[in-house]
Motif scaffolding. Structure first.
Motif, PDB file in Angstrom:
ATOM      1  N   MET A  39       6.439  11.582   0.898  1.00  0.00           N
ATOM      2  CA  MET A  39       5.124  10.955   0.791  1.00  0.00           C
ATOM      3  C   MET A  39       4.005  11.987   0.647  1.00  0.00           C
ATOM      4  SD  MET A  39       5.643   7.689   0.909  1.00  0.00           S
ATOM      5  CE  MET A  39       4.089   6.992   1.331  1.00  0.00           C
ATOM      6  N   GLY A  40       4.337  13.176   0.191  1.00  0.00           N
ATOM      7  CA  GLY A  40       3.338  14.225   0.026  1.00  0.00           C
ATOM      8  C   GLY A  40       2.200  13.833  -0.894  1.00  0.00           C
ATOM      9  N   TRP A  41       2.481  12.950  -1.844  1.00  0.00           N
ATOM     10  CA  TRP A  41       1.453  12.494  -2.778  1.00  0.00           C
ATOM     11  C   TRP A  41       0.276  11.855  -2.062  1.00  0.00           C
ATOM     12  CZ3 TRP A  41       0.135   7.442  -2.514  1.00  0.00           C
ATOM     13  CH2 TRP A  41       1.040   6.580  -1.908  1.00  0.00           C
ATOM     14  N   ALA A  42       0.508  11.291  -0.873  1.00  0.00           N
ATOM     15  CA  ALA A  42      -0.563  10.600  -0.144  1.00  0.00           C
ATOM     16  C   ALA A  42      -1.691  11.546   0.242  1.00  0.00           C
ATOM     17  CB  ALA A  42       0.005   9.907   1.090  1.00  0.00           C
ATOM     18  N   ALA A  43      -1.414  12.848   0.259  1.00  0.00           N
ATOM     19  CA  ALA A  43      -2.463  13.825   0.567  1.00  0.00           C
ATOM     20  C   ALA A  43      -3.547  13.836  -0.507  1.00  0.00           C
ATOM     21  CB  ALA A  43      -1.856  15.221   0.708  1.00  0.00           C
ATOM     22  N   ASP A  44      -3.199  13.400  -1.707  1.00  0.00           N
ATOM     23  CA  ASP A  44      -4.156  13.380  -2.822  1.00  0.00           C
ATOM     24  C   ASP A  44      -4.999  12.111  -2.853  1.00  0.00           C
ATOM     25  OD1 ASP A  44      -2.963  15.750  -3.516  1.00  0.00           O
ATOM     26  OD2 ASP A  44      -1.880  14.940  -5.238  1.00  0.00           O
ATOM     27  N   PHE A  45      -4.744  11.171  -1.941  1.00  0.00           N
ATOM     28  CA  PHE A  45      -5.422   9.881  -1.956  1.00  0.00           C
ATOM     29  C   PHE A  45      -6.044   9.584  -0.600  1.00  0.00           C
ATOM     30  CE2 PHE A  45      -2.281   9.743  -5.274  1.00  0.00           C
ATOM     31  CZ  PHE A  45      -2.930   9.102  -6.318  1.00  0.00           C
ATOM     32  N   SER A  46      -7.097   8.796  -0.610  1.00  0.00           N
ATOM     33  CA  SER A  46      -7.740   8.380   0.637  1.00  0.00           C
ATOM     34  C   SER A  46      -6.870   7.360   1.359  1.00  0.00           C
ATOM     35  CB  SER A  46      -9.108   7.771   0.342  1.00  0.00           C
ATOM     36  OG  SER A  46      -8.948   6.532  -0.336  1.00  0.00           O
ATOM     37  N   GLU A  47      -7.206   7.130   2.612  1.00  0.00           N
ATOM     38  CA  GLU A  47      -6.509   6.102   3.398  1.00  0.00           C
ATOM     39  C   GLU A  47      -6.624   4.747   2.697  1.00  0.00           C
ATOM     40  OE1 GLU A  47      -4.626   4.460   6.960  1.00  0.00           O
ATOM     41  OE2 GLU A  47      -5.097   6.559   6.629  1.00  0.00           O
ATOM     42  N   ALA A  48      -7.814   4.430   2.217  1.00  0.00           N
ATOM     43  CA  ALA A  48      -8.028   3.141   1.549  1.00  0.00           C
ATOM     44  C   ALA A  48      -7.194   3.023   0.278  1.00  0.00           C
ATOM     45  CB  ALA A  48      -9.511   2.956   1.225  1.00  0.00           C
ATOM     46  N   ALA A  49      -7.070   4.098  -0.470  1.00  0.00           N
ATOM     47  CA  ALA A  49      -6.274   4.071  -1.701  1.00  0.00           C
ATOM     48  C   ALA A  49      -4.799   3.851  -1.381  1.00  0.00           C
ATOM     49  CB  ALA A  49      -6.464   5.353  -2.493  1.00  0.00           C
ATOM     50  N   VAL A  50      -4.292   4.514  -0.363  1.00  0.00           N
ATOM     51  CA  VAL A  50      -2.883   4.339   0.029  1.00  0.00           C
ATOM     52  C   VAL A  50      -2.651   2.906   0.490  1.00  0.00           C
ATOM     53  CG1 VAL A  50      -1.088   5.072   1.655  1.00  0.00           C
ATOM     54  CG2 VAL A  50      -2.569   6.782   0.588  1.00  0.00           C
ATOM     55  N   LYS A  51      -3.578   2.367   1.284  1.00  0.00           N
ATOM     56  CA  LYS A  51      -3.453   0.972   1.732  1.00  0.00           C
ATOM     57  C   LYS A  51      -3.544   0.022   0.536  1.00  0.00           C
ATOM     58  CE  LYS A  51      -3.295   2.028   6.104  1.00  0.00           C
ATOM     59  NZ  LYS A  51      -1.980   2.284   6.636  1.00  0.00           N
ATOM     60  N   GLY A  52      -4.415   0.345  -0.416  1.00  0.00           N
ATOM     61  CA  GLY A  52      -4.534  -0.486  -1.617  1.00  0.00           C
ATOM     62  C   GLY A  52      -3.253  -0.505  -2.428  1.00  0.00           C
ATOM     63  N   ILE A  53      -2.627   0.661  -2.576  1.00  0.00           N
ATOM     64  CA  ILE A  53      -1.348   0.735  -3.287  1.00  0.00           C
ATOM     65  C   ILE A  53      -0.301  -0.102  -2.551  1.00  0.00           C
ATOM     66  CG2 ILE A  53       0.556   2.279  -3.932  1.00  0.00           C
ATOM     67  CD1 ILE A  53      -1.677   4.464  -4.344  1.00  0.00           C
ATOM     68  N   GLY A  54      -0.291   0.007  -1.234  1.00  0.00           N
ATOM     69  CA  GLY A  54       0.645  -0.793  -0.435  1.00  0.00           C
ATOM     70  C   GLY A  54       0.418  -2.284  -0.614  1.00  0.00           C
TER      71      GLY A  54
END
Length: 122
Positions: free
Chosen positions: A37-52
């Motif tokens: 999940m290293g890619w998540a470092a490039d995205f905000s918390e909101a972006a990761v939640k949005g993808i989910g």
């Protein structure tokens, strides 16, 4: 062909429910502890939640509209949306030089495209 489409849609739904649910339920910092999940470092918390959220909604869209006969056009649209998600994932992994993630992304892309084409045709 319908049985094969159901199997592909079911497999995708399970995978996306799990992956999207994990992104929604787990704080970004905890996700970063997972080497995949290293890619998540490039995205905000909101972006990761949005993808989910997109993944969970896409998973539900793969099964429920077609199974219930309520707005069945949503099923191929959900599959198309998940294919787009995979194209984005492939771009991110290529940019980050994470080649080991690509085969799974390509398989998910192809399965989603298969379901989209099969359900649009059916």
């Amino acid at each position: 062909m319908n049985v094969v489409l159901w199997i592909a849609a079911g497999l995708l739904a399970v995978l996306y429910l799990f992956a999207g649910g994990m992104k929604l339920a787990t704080p970004r910092e905890k996700l970063l502890e997972n080497p995949n999940m290293g890619w998540a470092a490039d995205f905000s918390e909101a972006a990761v939640k949005g993808i989910g959220a997109v993944e969970v909604l896409g998973a539900l869209g793969l099964i429920l509209p077609w199974a219930l006969g309520i707005a069945p056009v949503l099923t191929p649209l959900a599959a198309t949306g998940l294919a787009v998600v995979q194209v984005g994932a492939i771009v991110v992994h290529v940019r980050r030089k994470e080649a080991k993630a690509l085969p799974m992304n390509v398989v998910l892309l192809l399965l989603a495209a298969f379901v989209a084409v099969g359900r649009f045709a059916g």
